[in-house]
Design a protein around this motif. Structure first.
Motif, short mmCIF file in Angstrom:
data_model
loop_
_atom_site.label_atom_id
_atom_site.label_comp_id
_atom_site.label_asym_id
_atom_site.label_seq_id
_atom_site.Cartn_x
_atom_site.Cartn_y
_atom_site.Cartn_z
N LEU A 61 10.72 -0.47 7.11
CA LEU A 61 9.74 0.52 7.58
C LEU A 61 8.38 -0.14 7.79
O LEU A 61 7.68 0.13 8.77
CB LEU A 61 9.61 1.66 6.57
CG LEU A 61 10.82 2.57 6.38
CD1 LEU A 61 10.51 3.65 5.35
CD2 LEU A 61 11.23 3.21 7.70
N ALA A 62 8.00 -1.01 6.86
CA ALA A 62 6.71 -1.69 6.96
C ALA A 62 6.68 -2.63 8.16
O ALA A 62 5.67 -2.71 8.88
CB ALA A 62 6.43 -2.47 5.67
N GLU A 80 0.83 -1.21 0.00
CA GLU A 80 0.00 0.00 0.00
C GLU A 80 0.87 1.26 0.00
O GLU A 80 0.55 2.25 -0.68
CB GLU A 80 -0.92 -0.01 1.22
CG GLU A 80 -2.02 -1.05 1.16
CD GLU A 80 -3.25 -0.57 0.40
OE1 GLU A 80 -3.78 0.49 0.75
OE2 GLU A 80 -3.66 -1.25 -0.55
N ALA A 81 1.96 1.24 0.77
CA ALA A 81 2.84 2.41 0.81
C ALA A 81 3.44 2.68 -0.57
O ALA A 81 3.58 3.83 -0.98
CB ALA A 81 3.94 2.20 1.85
N ARG A 82 3.80 1.62 -1.27
CA ARG A 82 4.33 1.81 -2.62
C ARG A 82 3.26 2.42 -3.54
O ARG A 82 3.57 3.22 -4.42
CB ARG A 82 4.84 0.48 -3.18
CG ARG A 82 6.14 0.03 -2.51
CD ARG A 82 6.66 -1.25 -3.10
NE ARG A 82 7.13 -1.09 -4.47
CZ ARG A 82 8.32 -0.62 -4.81
NH1 ARG A 82 9.17 -0.22 -3.88
NH2 ARG A 82 8.67 -0.53 -6.07
N SER A 91 -1.02 14.00 15.34
CA SER A 91 0.23 13.34 15.68
C SER A 91 1.29 13.58 14.60
O SER A 91 1.02 13.45 13.41
CB SER A 91 0.01 11.83 15.83
OG SER A 91 1.24 11.16 15.99
N VAL A 92 2.50 13.89 15.04
CA VAL A 92 3.62 14.06 14.10
C VAL A 92 4.08 12.71 13.55
O VAL A 92 4.90 12.67 12.63
CB VAL A 92 4.80 14.77 14.79
CG1 VAL A 92 4.42 16.18 15.20
CG2 VAL A 92 5.31 13.98 15.99
N ASP A 93 3.57 11.62 14.11
CA ASP A 93 3.94 10.29 13.64
C ASP A 93 3.12 9.85 12.44
O ASP A 93 3.35 8.76 11.90
CB ASP A 93 3.76 9.26 14.76
CG ASP A 93 4.78 9.45 15.87
OD1 ASP A 93 5.92 9.85 15.57
OD2 ASP A 93 4.44 9.19 17.04
N ASP A 102 8.54 6.96 3.30
CA ASP A 102 8.10 7.81 4.40
C ASP A 102 7.57 6.92 5.53
O ASP A 102 6.53 6.28 5.38
CB ASP A 102 6.99 8.75 3.91
CG ASP A 102 6.58 9.77 4.98
OD1 ASP A 102 6.91 9.58 6.16
OD2 ASP A 102 5.92 10.77 4.61
N PRO A 103 8.26 6.87 6.67
CA PRO A 103 7.80 6.00 7.76
C PRO A 103 6.43 6.41 8.30
O PRO A 103 5.70 5.58 8.83
CB PRO A 103 8.89 6.14 8.83
CG PRO A 103 9.59 7.42 8.50
CD PRO A 103 9.52 7.57 7.02
#
Length: 265
Positions: free
Chosen positions: A167-168, A91-93, A229-231, A100-101
């Protein structure tokens, strides 16, 4: 099924066999073996580096044209964390921001919000599925996991980018264990230890139909705006949506211990 470690090992065996043969030929001819030794050292170093990069990647799974990703994945029975990490990676890809973490964390938490809500609501189970596998493979939800035609199904089955995979994995582990929960923003969510943020949309994905989700402005979901949240990623990368109302059939007796909210918000 092809393991990422197999190719470097096979190549190393082949190279060592060639080097041994070259040494034998050089010895018979009385030639210096130093060039051969230098070549062997260089090749082994490169193969070791390749193996180190591949280290940590999950098994690379292949499927027949008629197989859905779900069939292939469930046959090897991965853990919940690995299954979620594969989804987060793919999904991140698809978002265009796999490095991006915050994107990885947002996807992992969004999926786990569905899992946890389904644990205490029969209507949520029918809508989102049951358990990590049930949520991930719920029809018409996460295309890399359920669609034979998704361009990102290959990423789900065979992660190749070691950095993005790590990261994932980190995001999936954090979400499954409930560490630093970043989406408990409303009084109801904090009181129940459950987040109602269950939908998310990737506005810059190649598959996006536009900058806004198809359900934007619907009666049942509301855009949360920029995450507190900055996360979590900015809305330009992932847009999060909260249910307007919690499920009416919430069974608080079935609720697991609440994950802690993220600190420093």
């Amino acid at each position: 099924m092809v393991d990422h470690h197999t190719v470097p090992i096979v190549m190393l065996v082949v190279v060592l066999a060639v080097v041994a043969l070259a040494f034998a030929v050089s010895w018979r001819r009385g030639a210096s073996a130093l060039p051969v030794a230098a070549f062997a050292a260089l090749t082994c170093g490169l193969l070791a580096a390749q193996a180190a990069v591949a280290d940590g990647l999950p098994s690379c799974l292949r499927r027949a044209a008629e197989q859905a990703p779900q069939e292939v994945l469930l046959a090897v029975r991965p853990s919940d964390e690995e299954l979620l990490a594969r989804l987060v990676y793919a999904e991140a890809r698809s978002t265009g921001f796999a490095d991006d973490p915050r994107v990885a964390r947002g996807i992992a938490w969004g999926a786990m919000n569905r899992v946890r809500l389904a644990e205490v609501s029969a209507s949520a189970r029918r809508r989102y599925g049951s358990g990590v596998a049930g949520v991930i493979f719920q029809p018409q939800q996460f295309n890399p996991a359920v669609s034979r035609r998704s361009p990102f199904a290959a990423d789900f089955l065979c992660p190749q980018d070691a950095a993005a995979w790590q990261l994932a994995v980190a995001a999936a582990g954090m979400a499954v264990r409930g560490h630093d929960y970043p989406l408990l923003d409303t009084p109801w969510e904090r009181r129940h230890g459950l987040s109602l943020v269950v939908n998310f949309y990737y506005p810059q994905s190649a598959q996006a139909r536009g900058p806004l989700a198809p359900w934007e402005g619907s009666a049942g979901l509301s855009f949360i705006g920029e995450p507190e949240s900055v996360d979590l990623p900015p809305a330009a990368r992932v847009r999060f949506y909260r249910l307007e109302r919690p499920p009416a059939d919430l069974d608080t007796a079935a609720r697991r211990p609440s994950p802690p909210a993220a600190g420093g918000r």
